[in-house]
Design a protein around this motif. Structure first.
Motif, PDB file in Angstrom:
ATOM      1  N   GLY A  59       0.820  -1.209   0.000  1.00 14.07           N
ATOM      2  CA  GLY A  59       0.000   0.000   0.000  1.00 14.07           C
ATOM      3  C   GLY A  59       0.852   1.256   0.000  1.00 14.07           C
ATOM      4  N   LEU A  60       1.903   1.252   0.813  1.00 12.69           N
ATOM      5  CA  LEU A  60       2.819   2.400   0.837  1.00 12.69           C
ATOM      6  C   LEU A  60       3.540   2.560  -0.496  1.00 12.69           C
ATOM      7  CD1 LEU A  60       4.312   2.030   4.422  1.00 12.69           C
ATOM      8  CD2 LEU A  60       2.747   3.794   3.601  1.00 12.69           C
ATOM      9  N   LEU A  61       3.969   1.446  -1.069  1.00 11.64           N
ATOM     10  CA  LEU A  61       4.638   1.490  -2.364  1.00 11.64           C
ATOM     11  C   LEU A  61       3.679   2.000  -3.447  1.00 11.64           C
ATOM     12  CD1 LEU A  61       7.133   0.884  -4.114  1.00 11.64           C
ATOM     13  CD2 LEU A  61       6.235  -1.435  -4.395  1.00 11.64           C
ATOM     14  N   GLY A  62       2.454   1.511  -3.421  1.00  9.36           N
ATOM     15  CA  GLY A  62       1.451   1.968  -4.381  1.00  9.36           C
ATOM     16  C   GLY A  62       1.150   3.446  -4.234  1.00  9.36           C
ATOM     17  N   CYS A  63       1.090   3.902  -3.003  1.00  7.25           N
ATOM     18  CA  CYS A  63       0.876   5.331  -2.745  1.00  7.25           C
ATOM     19  C   CYS A  63       2.019   6.144  -3.326  1.00  7.25           C
ATOM     20  CB  CYS A  63       0.737   5.557  -1.243  1.00  7.25           C
ATOM     21  SG  CYS A  63       0.508   7.273  -0.781  1.00  7.25           S
ATOM     22  N   TRP A  64       3.223   5.696  -3.104  1.00 11.83           N
ATOM     23  CA  TRP A  64       4.396   6.416  -3.610  1.00 11.83           C
ATOM     24  C   TRP A  64       4.406   6.413  -5.142  1.00 11.83           C
ATOM     25  CZ3 TRP A  64       8.636   4.328  -6.322  1.00 11.83           C
ATOM     26  CH2 TRP A  64       9.669   5.239  -6.566  1.00 11.83           C
ATOM     27  N   MET A  65       4.045   5.272  -5.754  1.00  8.56           N
ATOM     28  CA  MET A  65       4.075   5.158  -7.212  1.00  8.56           C
ATOM     29  C   MET A  65       3.049   6.073  -7.887  1.00  8.56           C
ATOM     30  SD  MET A  65       4.494   1.023  -7.606  1.00  8.56           S
ATOM     31  CE  MET A  65       4.064   1.013  -9.325  1.00  8.56           C
ATOM     32  N   THR A  66       1.930   6.295  -7.243  1.00  4.55           N
ATOM     33  CA  THR A  66       0.867   7.086  -7.869  1.00  4.55           C
ATOM     34  C   THR A  66       0.783   8.510  -7.334  1.00  4.55           C
ATOM     35  OG1 THR A  66      -0.778   6.285  -6.288  1.00  4.55           O
ATOM     36  CG2 THR A  66      -0.524   5.046  -8.349  1.00  4.55           C
ATOM     37  N   SER A  67       1.663   8.888  -6.433  1.00  2.00           N
ATOM     38  CA  SER A  67       1.572  10.242  -5.872  1.00  2.00           C
ATOM     39  C   SER A  67       1.758  11.275  -6.970  1.00  2.00           C
ATOM     40  CB  SER A  67       2.607  10.441  -4.763  1.00  2.00           C
ATOM     41  OG  SER A  67       3.902  10.402  -5.311  1.00  2.00           O
ATOM     42  N   GLY A  68       0.928  12.301  -6.912  1.00  2.00           N
ATOM     43  CA  GLY A  68       1.003  13.376  -7.887  1.00  2.00           C
ATOM     44  C   GLY A  68       0.289  13.082  -9.189  1.00  2.00           C
ATOM     45  N   GLN A  69      -0.268  11.889  -9.364  1.00  2.00           N
ATOM     46  CA  GLN A  69      -0.939  11.561 -10.607  1.00  2.00           C
ATOM     47  C   GLN A  69      -2.421  11.910 -10.582  1.00  2.00           C
ATOM     48  OE1 GLN A  69      -0.095   7.554 -11.786  1.00  2.00           O
ATOM     49  NE2 GLN A  69       2.098   7.892 -11.789  1.00  2.00           N
ATOM     50  N   PHE A  70      -2.979  12.117  -9.410  1.00  2.00           N
ATOM     51  CA  PHE A  70      -4.372  12.519  -9.308  1.00  2.00           C
ATOM     52  C   PHE A  70      -4.432  14.033  -9.437  1.00  2.00           C
ATOM     53  CE2 PHE A  70      -4.330   8.416  -7.300  1.00  2.00           C
ATOM     54  CZ  PHE A  70      -5.506   7.842  -7.737  1.00  2.00           C
ATOM     55  N   LYS A  71      -5.233  14.503 -10.369  1.00  2.00           N
ATOM     56  CA  LYS A  71      -5.351  15.940 -10.596  1.00  2.00           C
ATOM     57  C   LYS A  71      -6.814  16.330 -10.482  1.00  2.00           C
ATOM     58  CE  LYS A  71      -1.636  16.424 -14.002  1.00  2.00           C
ATOM     59  NZ  LYS A  71      -1.351  16.849 -15.387  1.00  2.00           N
ATOM     60  N   PRO A  72      -7.066  17.529  -9.980  1.00  2.00           N
ATOM     61  CA  PRO A  72      -8.449  18.020  -9.989  1.00  2.00           C
ATOM     62  C   PRO A  72      -8.921  18.139 -11.442  1.00  2.00           C
ATOM     63  CG  PRO A  72      -7.052  19.394  -8.595  1.00  2.00           C
ATOM     64  CD  PRO A  72      -6.150  18.457  -9.336  1.00  2.00           C
ATOM     65  N   LEU A  73     -10.166  17.790 -11.681  1.00  2.00           N
ATOM     66  CA  LEU A  73     -10.699  17.831 -13.038  1.00  2.00           C
ATOM     67  C   LEU A  73     -10.628  19.228 -13.665  1.00  2.00           C
ATOM     68  CD1 LEU A  73     -11.801  16.260 -15.363  1.00  2.00           C
ATOM     69  CD2 LEU A  73     -14.065  16.341 -14.316  1.00  2.00           C
ATOM     70  N   PRO A  74     -10.846  20.320 -12.904  1.00  2.00           N
ATOM     71  CA  PRO A  74     -10.688  21.636 -13.538  1.00  2.00           C
ATOM     72  C   PRO A  74      -9.294  21.848 -14.143  1.00  2.00           C
ATOM     73  CG  PRO A  74     -11.820  21.887 -11.455  1.00  2.00           C
ATOM     74  CD  PRO A  74     -11.370  20.452 -11.540  1.00  2.00           C
ATOM     75  N   GLN A  75      -8.273  21.333 -13.495  1.00  2.00           N
ATOM     76  CA  GLN A  75      -6.914  21.456 -14.020  1.00  2.00           C
ATOM     77  C   GLN A  75      -6.778  20.687 -15.334  1.00  2.00           C
ATOM     78  OE1 GLN A  75      -3.814  20.264 -11.281  1.00  2.00           O
ATOM     79  NE2 GLN A  75      -2.253  20.249 -12.883  1.00  2.00           N
ATOM     80  N   ILE A  76      -7.355  19.483 -15.381  1.00  2.00           N
ATOM     81  CA  ILE A  76      -7.295  18.674 -16.601  1.00  2.00           C
ATOM     82  C   ILE A  76      -8.032  19.391 -17.739  1.00  2.00           C
ATOM     83  CG2 ILE A  76      -8.068  16.499 -17.625  1.00  2.00           C
ATOM     84  CD1 ILE A  76      -6.550  15.283 -15.544  1.00  2.00           C
ATOM     85  N   ILE A  77      -9.188  19.964 -17.426  1.00  2.00           N
ATOM     86  CA  ILE A  77      -9.971  20.657 -18.455  1.00  2.00           C
ATOM     87  C   ILE A  77      -9.177  21.821 -19.035  1.00  2.00           C
ATOM     88  CG2 ILE A  77     -12.017  22.102 -18.849  1.00  2.00           C
ATOM     89  CD1 ILE A  77     -13.422  20.290 -16.716  1.00  2.00           C
ATOM     90  N   MET A  78      -8.513  22.582 -18.187  1.00  3.02           N
ATOM     91  CA  MET A  78      -7.768  23.742 -18.668  1.00  3.02           C
ATOM     92  C   MET A  78      -6.510  23.336 -19.439  1.00  3.02           C
ATOM     93  SD  MET A  78      -9.935  25.909 -17.975  1.00  3.02           S
ATOM     94  CE  MET A  78      -9.117  27.325 -18.672  1.00  3.02           C
ATOM     95  N   GLU A  79      -6.064  22.093 -19.283  1.00  3.41           N
ATOM     96  CA  GLU A  79      -4.885  21.608 -20.005  1.00  3.41           C
ATOM     97  C   GLU A  79      -5.245  20.895 -21.317  1.00  3.41           C
ATOM     98  OE1 GLU A  79      -2.891  19.124 -17.145  1.00  3.41           O
ATOM     99  OE2 GLU A  79      -2.165  20.839 -15.995  1.00  3.41           O
ATOM    100  N   LEU A  80      -6.532  20.834 -21.663  1.00  2.00           N
ATOM    101  CA  LEU A  80      -6.943  20.178 -22.901  1.00  2.00           C
ATOM    102  C   LEU A  80      -6.414  20.938 -24.114  1.00  2.00           C
ATOM    103  CD1 LEU A  80     -10.714  19.367 -22.173  1.00  2.00           C
ATOM    104  CD2 LEU A  80      -8.791  17.775 -22.142  1.00  2.00           C
ATOM    105  N   THR A  81      -6.128  20.188 -25.169  1.00  2.00           N
ATOM    106  CA  THR A  81      -5.723  20.823 -26.419  1.00  2.00           C
ATOM    107  C   THR A  81      -6.943  21.507 -27.041  1.00  2.00           C
ATOM    108  OG1 THR A  81      -6.265  18.908 -27.779  1.00  2.00           O
ATOM    109  CG2 THR A  81      -4.038  18.972 -26.813  1.00  2.00           C
ATOM    110  N   PRO A  82      -6.728  22.442 -27.966  1.00  2.00           N
ATOM    111  CA  PRO A  82      -7.874  23.085 -28.617  1.00  2.00           C
ATOM    112  C   PRO A  82      -8.821  22.083 -29.284  1.00  2.00           C
ATOM    113  CG  PRO A  82      -5.902  24.355 -29.038  1.00  2.00           C
ATOM    114  CD  PRO A  82      -5.461  23.101 -28.330  1.00  2.00           C
ATOM    115  N   LEU A  83      -8.289  21.022 -29.868  1.00  2.00           N
ATOM    116  CA  LEU A  83      -9.135  20.006 -30.492  1.00  2.00           C
ATOM    117  C   LEU A  83      -9.973  19.268 -29.448  1.00  2.00           C
ATOM    118  CD1 LEU A  83      -9.847  18.716 -33.211  1.00  2.00           C
ATOM    119  CD2 LEU A  83      -8.037  17.061 -32.802  1.00  2.00           C
TER     120      LEU A  83
END
Length: 141
Positions: A59-83
Motif C-alpha cells: 500500500g505504501l509502495l502503491g501510494c508512492w508510485m501514484t503520488s502526484g498523478q491525481f489531478k483536480p478535473l478543472p486542471q485537466i480541463i484547462m490543459e486540454l488541447t484546442p481540439l
C-alpha cells in the motif's frame, strides 16, 4: 479559441469543482497491483502475518508510485488541447441545445439553477473524461 468555447470550459471547471472530482490517467492500477502483489507475496512467505505486512508495504509502495498523478478535473480541463476542447464543447452544446448567454456568470447561473441540466452536463463531462481521455474519476470526500 472562441469566447463561447472558453465559457463552456469554465462552466465545466465550475461543475467539476462543485463535485470535487479528481481524475487519474492509467495510474491507480499500478498502485493496486503493487499493494495486491506484495500482500500475496507476503502471504506466501509469512502466512497471515505476511499478508498484513505485505499489504501494508504494498500500500505504501502503491501510494508512492501514484503520488502526484491525481489531478483536480478543472486542471485537466484547462490543459486540454484546442481540439479536445472543441470536442467537449460539442458534447456540452449537444445537451444545452440553443441556450443563449452573454457571459460566463450568466451561463453558470443558468446551469446551476437547473438541477436537471446540471446533472446532464456533469454526466456528459464525466463521460467525455472517461471515454476520450481514458481517465479514472474519483470523488474527493
Amino acid at each position: 479559441m472562441s469566447q463561447r468555447i472558453d465559457d463552456v470550459m469554465k462552466l465545466c471547471c465550475e461543475l467539476s469543482a462543485n463535485q470535487q472530482i479528481k481524475t487519474t490517467v492509467k495510474g491507480s492500477s499500478k498502485g493496486a497491483v503493487a499493494a495486491g502483489g506484495l500482500a500475496f507475496a507476503g502471504g506466501l512467505v509469512g502466512g497471515p502475518l505476511g499478508i498484513a505486512v505485505g499489504g501494508a508495504v504494498g500500500g505504501l509502495l502503491g501510494c508512492w508510485m501514484t503520488s502526484g498523478q491525481f489531478k483536480p478535473l478543472p486542471q485537466i480541463i484547462m490543459e486540454l488541447t484546442p481540439l479536445q476542447q472543441q470536442k467537449l464543447y460539442e458534447d456540452v452544446m449537444g445537451i444545452m441545445g440553443d441556450v443563449q448567454w452573454t457571459d460566463i456568470a450568466q451561463l453558470t447561473a443558468l446551469v446551476m439553477g437547473n438541477s436537471t441540466l446540471k446533472q446532464q452536463l456533469t454526466g456528459a463531462l464525466l463521460g467525455y473524461v472517461t471515454r476520450e481521455l481514458q481517465a479514472e474519476v474519483h470523488y474527493v470526500d
